[in-house]
Design a protein around this motif. Structure first.
Motif, PDB file in Angstrom:
ATOM      1  N   MET A 129       0.815  -1.215   0.000  1.00  0.00           N
ATOM      2  CA  MET A 129       0.000   0.000   0.000  1.00  0.00           C
ATOM      3  C   MET A 129       0.856   1.275   0.000  1.00  0.00           C
ATOM      4  SD  MET A 129      -3.080  -1.166   0.106  1.00  0.00           S
ATOM      5  CE  MET A 129      -4.270  -2.304   0.836  1.00  0.00           C
ATOM      6  N   TYR A 130       0.222   2.363  -0.397  1.00  0.00           N
ATOM      7  CA  TYR A 130       0.823   3.683  -0.215  1.00  0.00           C
ATOM      8  C   TYR A 130       1.017   3.934   1.289  1.00  0.00           C
ATOM      9  CZ  TYR A 130      -0.104   5.005  -5.078  1.00  0.00           C
ATOM     10  OH  TYR A 130      -0.101   5.058  -6.455  1.00  0.00           O
ATOM     11  N   ASN A 131       2.079   4.633   1.635  1.00  0.00           N
ATOM     12  CA  ASN A 131       2.445   4.953   3.021  1.00  0.00           C
ATOM     13  C   ASN A 131       2.989   3.763   3.803  1.00  0.00           C
ATOM     14  OD1 ASN A 131       2.025   7.708   3.046  1.00  0.00           O
ATOM     15  ND2 ASN A 131      -0.057   7.579   3.839  1.00  0.00           N
ATOM     16  N   GLN A 132       3.302   2.668   3.098  1.00  0.00           N
ATOM     17  CA  GLN A 132       3.934   1.549   3.793  1.00  0.00           C
ATOM     18  C   GLN A 132       5.255   2.013   4.408  1.00  0.00           C
ATOM     19  OE1 GLN A 132       3.177  -1.838   4.491  1.00  0.00           O
ATOM     20  NE2 GLN A 132       5.012  -1.512   5.716  1.00  0.00           N
ATOM     21  N   LEU A 133       5.426   1.766   5.700  1.00  0.00           N
ATOM     22  CA  LEU A 133       6.632   2.183   6.409  1.00  0.00           C
ATOM     23  C   LEU A 133       7.746   1.153   6.206  1.00  0.00           C
ATOM     24  CD1 LEU A 133       7.959   4.200   8.399  1.00  0.00           C
ATOM     25  CD2 LEU A 133       7.010   2.815  10.269  1.00  0.00           C
ATOM     26  N   ILE A 134       8.940   1.654   5.875  1.00  0.00           N
ATOM     27  CA  ILE A 134      10.092   0.782   5.617  1.00  0.00           C
ATOM     28  C   ILE A 134      11.326   1.382   6.294  1.00  0.00           C
ATOM     29  CG2 ILE A 134      11.587  -0.208   3.819  1.00  0.00           C
ATOM     30  CD1 ILE A 134       9.186  -0.098   1.928  1.00  0.00           C
ATOM     31  N   PHE A 135      12.158   0.510   6.840  1.00  0.00           N
ATOM     32  CA  PHE A 135      13.401   0.942   7.489  1.00  0.00           C
ATOM     33  C   PHE A 135      14.568   0.196   6.876  1.00  0.00           C
ATOM     34  CE2 PHE A 135      16.694   0.365  10.749  1.00  0.00           C
ATOM     35  CZ  PHE A 135      16.959   1.704  11.068  1.00  0.00           C
ATOM     36  N   GLU A 136      15.586   0.957   6.459  1.00  0.00           N
ATOM     37  CA  GLU A 136      16.791   0.338   5.909  1.00  0.00           C
ATOM     38  C   GLU A 136      17.982   1.268   6.095  1.00  0.00           C
ATOM     39  OE1 GLU A 136      18.210  -2.000   1.904  1.00  0.00           O
ATOM     40  OE2 GLU A 136      17.161  -0.108   1.628  1.00  0.00           O
ATOM     41  N   ASN A 137      19.061   0.726   6.628  1.00  0.00           N
ATOM     42  CA  ASN A 137      20.316   1.472   6.788  1.00  0.00           C
ATOM     43  C   ASN A 137      20.129   2.817   7.496  1.00  0.00           C
ATOM     44  OD1 ASN A 137      21.772  -0.562   5.430  1.00  0.00           O
ATOM     45  ND2 ASN A 137      21.334   0.355   3.439  1.00  0.00           N
ATOM     46  N   SER A 273      17.703  -3.771  -0.118  1.00  0.00           N
ATOM     47  CA  SER A 273      18.479  -4.981   0.133  1.00  0.00           C
ATOM     48  C   SER A 273      17.585  -5.989   0.857  1.00  0.00           C
ATOM     49  CB  SER A 273      19.699  -4.660   1.010  1.00  0.00           C
ATOM     50  OG  SER A 273      19.287  -4.384   2.347  1.00  0.00           O
ATOM     51  N   GLU A 274      18.080  -7.194   1.046  1.00  0.00           N
ATOM     52  CA  GLU A 274      17.294  -8.233   1.711  1.00  0.00           C
ATOM     53  C   GLU A 274      17.059  -7.925   3.198  1.00  0.00           C
ATOM     54  OE1 GLU A 274      20.968 -11.263   2.847  1.00  0.00           O
ATOM     55  OE2 GLU A 274      19.518 -11.847   1.304  1.00  0.00           O
ATOM     56  N   ASN A 275      17.836  -7.010   3.753  1.00  0.00           N
ATOM     57  CA  ASN A 275      17.704  -6.679   5.175  1.00  0.00           C
ATOM     58  C   ASN A 275      16.754  -5.522   5.452  1.00  0.00           C
ATOM     59  OD1 ASN A 275      19.524  -8.655   6.262  1.00  0.00           O
ATOM     60  ND2 ASN A 275      21.208  -7.457   5.403  1.00  0.00           N
ATOM     61  N   ALA A 276      16.183  -4.929   4.417  1.00  0.00           N
ATOM     62  CA  ALA A 276      15.190  -3.875   4.618  1.00  0.00           C
ATOM     63  C   ALA A 276      13.985  -4.459   5.356  1.00  0.00           C
ATOM     64  CB  ALA A 276      14.753  -3.293   3.283  1.00  0.00           C
ATOM     65  N   LYS A 277      13.419  -3.662   6.255  1.00  0.00           N
ATOM     66  CA  LYS A 277      12.297  -4.124   7.071  1.00  0.00           C
ATOM     67  C   LYS A 277      11.008  -3.392   6.718  1.00  0.00           C
ATOM     68  CE  LYS A 277      15.276  -5.118  11.069  1.00  0.00           C
ATOM     69  NZ  LYS A 277      15.569  -4.735  12.471  1.00  0.00           N
ATOM     70  N   LEU A 278       9.948  -4.160   6.474  1.00  0.00           N
ATOM     71  CA  LEU A 278       8.614  -3.596   6.353  1.00  0.00           C
ATOM     72  C   LEU A 278       8.001  -3.555   7.740  1.00  0.00           C
ATOM     73  CD1 LEU A 278       9.223  -4.564   3.400  1.00  0.00           C
ATOM     74  CD2 LEU A 278       6.745  -4.738   3.136  1.00  0.00           C
ATOM     75  N   ILE A 279       7.435  -2.421   8.107  1.00  0.00           N
ATOM     76  CA  ILE A 279       6.906  -2.247   9.455  1.00  0.00           C
ATOM     77  C   ILE A 279       5.395  -2.047   9.360  1.00  0.00           C
ATOM     78  CG2 ILE A 279       7.022  -0.868  11.566  1.00  0.00           C
ATOM     79  CD1 ILE A 279       9.878  -0.074  10.687  1.00  0.00           C
ATOM     80  N   TYR A 280       4.678  -2.980   9.952  1.00  0.00           N
ATOM     81  CA  TYR A 280       3.214  -2.920   9.966  1.00  0.00           C
ATOM     82  C   TYR A 280       2.788  -2.402  11.332  1.00  0.00           C
ATOM     83  CZ  TYR A 280       3.759  -5.859   5.848  1.00  0.00           C
ATOM     84  OH  TYR A 280       4.138  -6.337   4.612  1.00  0.00           O
ATOM     85  N   LEU A 286       1.592   2.320  18.407  1.00  0.00           N
ATOM     86  CA  LEU A 286       2.161   1.749  19.633  1.00  0.00           C
ATOM     87  C   LEU A 286       2.536   0.278  19.470  1.00  0.00           C
ATOM     88  CD1 LEU A 286      -0.187   3.369  22.302  1.00  0.00           C
ATOM     89  CD2 LEU A 286       2.167   4.013  21.755  1.00  0.00           C
ATOM     90  N   PHE A 287       1.841  -0.386  18.551  1.00  0.00           N
ATOM     91  CA  PHE A 287       2.118  -1.805  18.307  1.00  0.00           C
ATOM     92  C   PHE A 287       2.552  -1.965  16.853  1.00  0.00           C
ATOM     93  CE2 PHE A 287      -1.172  -1.495  21.558  1.00  0.00           C
ATOM     94  CZ  PHE A 287      -0.575  -2.203  22.593  1.00  0.00           C
ATOM     95  N   GLU A 288       3.532  -2.813  16.645  1.00  0.00           N
ATOM     96  CA  GLU A 288       4.024  -2.988  15.287  1.00  0.00           C
ATOM     97  C   GLU A 288       4.627  -4.374  15.095  1.00  0.00           C
ATOM     98  OE1 GLU A 288       6.931   0.172  15.037  1.00  0.00           O
ATOM     99  OE2 GLU A 288       8.564  -1.198  15.546  1.00  0.00           O
ATOM    100  N   ARG A 289       4.722  -4.744  13.835  1.00  0.00           N
ATOM    101  CA  ARG A 289       5.361  -6.006  13.458  1.00  0.00           C
ATOM    102  C   ARG A 289       6.372  -5.689  12.355  1.00  0.00           C
ATOM    103  NH1 ARG A 289       4.031 -10.096   9.578  1.00  0.00           N
ATOM    104  NH2 ARG A 289       2.169  -8.902   9.026  1.00  0.00           N
ATOM    105  N   ARG A 290       7.609  -6.146  12.536  1.00  0.00           N
ATOM    106  CA  ARG A 290       8.664  -5.879  11.566  1.00  0.00           C
ATOM    107  C   ARG A 290       9.059  -7.169  10.850  1.00  0.00           C
ATOM    108  NH1 ARG A 290      12.744  -1.309  14.053  1.00  0.00           N
ATOM    109  NH2 ARG A 290      11.128   0.030  14.984  1.00  0.00           N
ATOM    110  N   VAL A 291       9.140  -7.077   9.534  1.00  0.00           N
ATOM    111  CA  VAL A 291       9.470  -8.257   8.735  1.00  0.00           C
ATOM    112  C   VAL A 291      10.551  -7.894   7.727  1.00  0.00           C
ATOM    113  CG1 VAL A 291       8.583 -10.077   7.245  1.00  0.00           C
ATOM    114  CG2 VAL A 291       7.063  -9.005   8.917  1.00  0.00           C
ATOM    115  N   LYS A 292      11.640  -8.661   7.719  1.00  0.00           N
ATOM    116  CA  LYS A 292      12.692  -8.443   6.735  1.00  0.00           C
ATOM    117  C   LYS A 292      12.266  -9.012   5.385  1.00  0.00           C
ATOM    118  CE  LYS A 292      16.831  -8.224   9.628  1.00  0.00           C
ATOM    119  NZ  LYS A 292      18.178  -8.797   9.885  1.00  0.00           N
ATOM    120  N   LEU A 293      12.673  -8.355   4.316  1.00  0.00           N
ATOM    121  CA  LEU A 293      12.312  -8.823   2.988  1.00  0.00           C
ATOM    122  C   LEU A 293      12.845 -10.234   2.722  1.00  0.00           C
ATOM    123  CD1 LEU A 293      12.769  -5.606   0.810  1.00  0.00           C
ATOM    124  CD2 LEU A 293      10.630  -6.791   1.355  1.00  0.00           C
TER     125      LEU A 293
END
Length: 298
Positions: A129-137, A273-280, A286-293
């Motif tokens: 989706m649009y606004n999907q939060l992602i964390f990398e490096n 990269s494969e280590n980028a995390k999608l954050i739901y 306050l609650f979240e789930r992080r999944v690496k690609l």
């Protein structure tokens, strides 16, 4: 109570959460370009772009993430848009004919890949989706489109800087001795904040550094002509534009005096990269789930 509020103001990370969504509406970007621009989409089937011009791009309903296999290199994960013009048909095929759905889905993706990628990819996520939060490096970002990232980290200013920039006291403070040098200090602090906490903006650091002298020579307030049109930039407005471009959204600013065009915009092919995390996140954040690609593609 005041002590508690001051404590919160000093936090270096502010919680930001946004609603994720898919797009439904216009099929193409509004601007119609002349035939001189390459790779246009016809306005209608009977109107060739060589004569009538056309649209530059289609609107995406949502995105997908694919894994592209690279020989002797690390695999990359690429974001690809699924145009709104196909979304309804795809949803229907997904329910009625899975095989045809997969074929059509890959056909749409293939149009956006080069020859070396077409036969070397797998679909990791078929709906992002649009606004999907992602964390990398160290970079916090959300997806503004298949080719545009938005900053997702909020700028936190020290109390003394907030006091200098406060709108209510702006007129009075602009007459204070030394305010010009204090604004120079704020400019320096913003560069330091970008260098330390905003790796997404690293491409701007050199330009901001190289224009310190131009900033120091500016008046405190912007100048306006007799018709109320701005005729010259002032330090207060330039700092406000920099802060606006650092917001946790897609806002961008043209700051010509500093040599910056669309400051805060990050438009390019998006790969991870494969280590980028999608954050739901939950609605409150306050609650979240992080999944690496890499864990999604096993």
């Amino acid at each position: 109570m005041i002590e508690e509020l001051e404590k919160v103001y000093k936090y270096k990370y502010m919680l930001v959460s946004k609603e994720v969504y898919s797009y439904s509406g216009k099929l193409f970007n509004d601007t119609v370009y002349t035939h001189e621009k390459n790779k246009l989409i016809p306005l209608k089937k009977d109107k060739p772009t060589s004569i009538y011009g056309g649209y530059s791009s289609e609107k995406s309903a949502y995105m997908v993430i694919i894994k592209i296999l690279k020989k002797n290199k690390s695999n990359i994960y690429k974001v690809v848009g699924i145009p709104e013009i196909y979304s309804e048909k795809l949803e229907k095929l997904k329910l009625d004919d899975t095989k045809t759905y997969v074929e059509k889905f890959r056909e749409i993706i293939n149009k956006q890949l080069n020859k070396s990628e077409i036969n070397n990819y797998s679909i990791v996520l078929d709906k992002v989706m649009y606004n999907q939060l992602i964390f990398e490096n160290g970079e916090w970002m959300t997806l503004g489109s298949s080719k545009e990232r938005h900053n997702a980290k909020q700028l936190v200013l020290e109390n003394k800087i907030i006091a200098i920039l406060d709108e209510e006291s702006r007129r009075a403070i602009s007459r204070k001795d030394g305010i010009s040098s204090e604004l120079d200090m704020v400019y320096e602090q913003l560069i330091n904040a970008i260098r330390k906490d905003f790796p997404l903006y690293k491409k701007y650091i050199e330009t901001l550094e190289n224009h310190k002298d131009e900033f120091r020579q500016l008046p405190i307030n912007s100048k306006y002509d007799s018709k109320g049109k701005k005729s010259g930039d002032g330090k207060f407005d330039i700092i406000n534009d920099i802060i606006t471009g650092l917001h946790a959204n897609g806002t961008r600013k043209d700051i010509k005096i500093l040599g910056l065009s669309e400051f805060g915009r990050f438009k390019s092919v998006i790969t991870f990269s494969e280590n980028a995390k999608l954050i739901y996140q939950s609605p409150t954040g306050l609650f979240e789930r992080r999944v690496k690609l890499k864990d999604l593609s096993k």
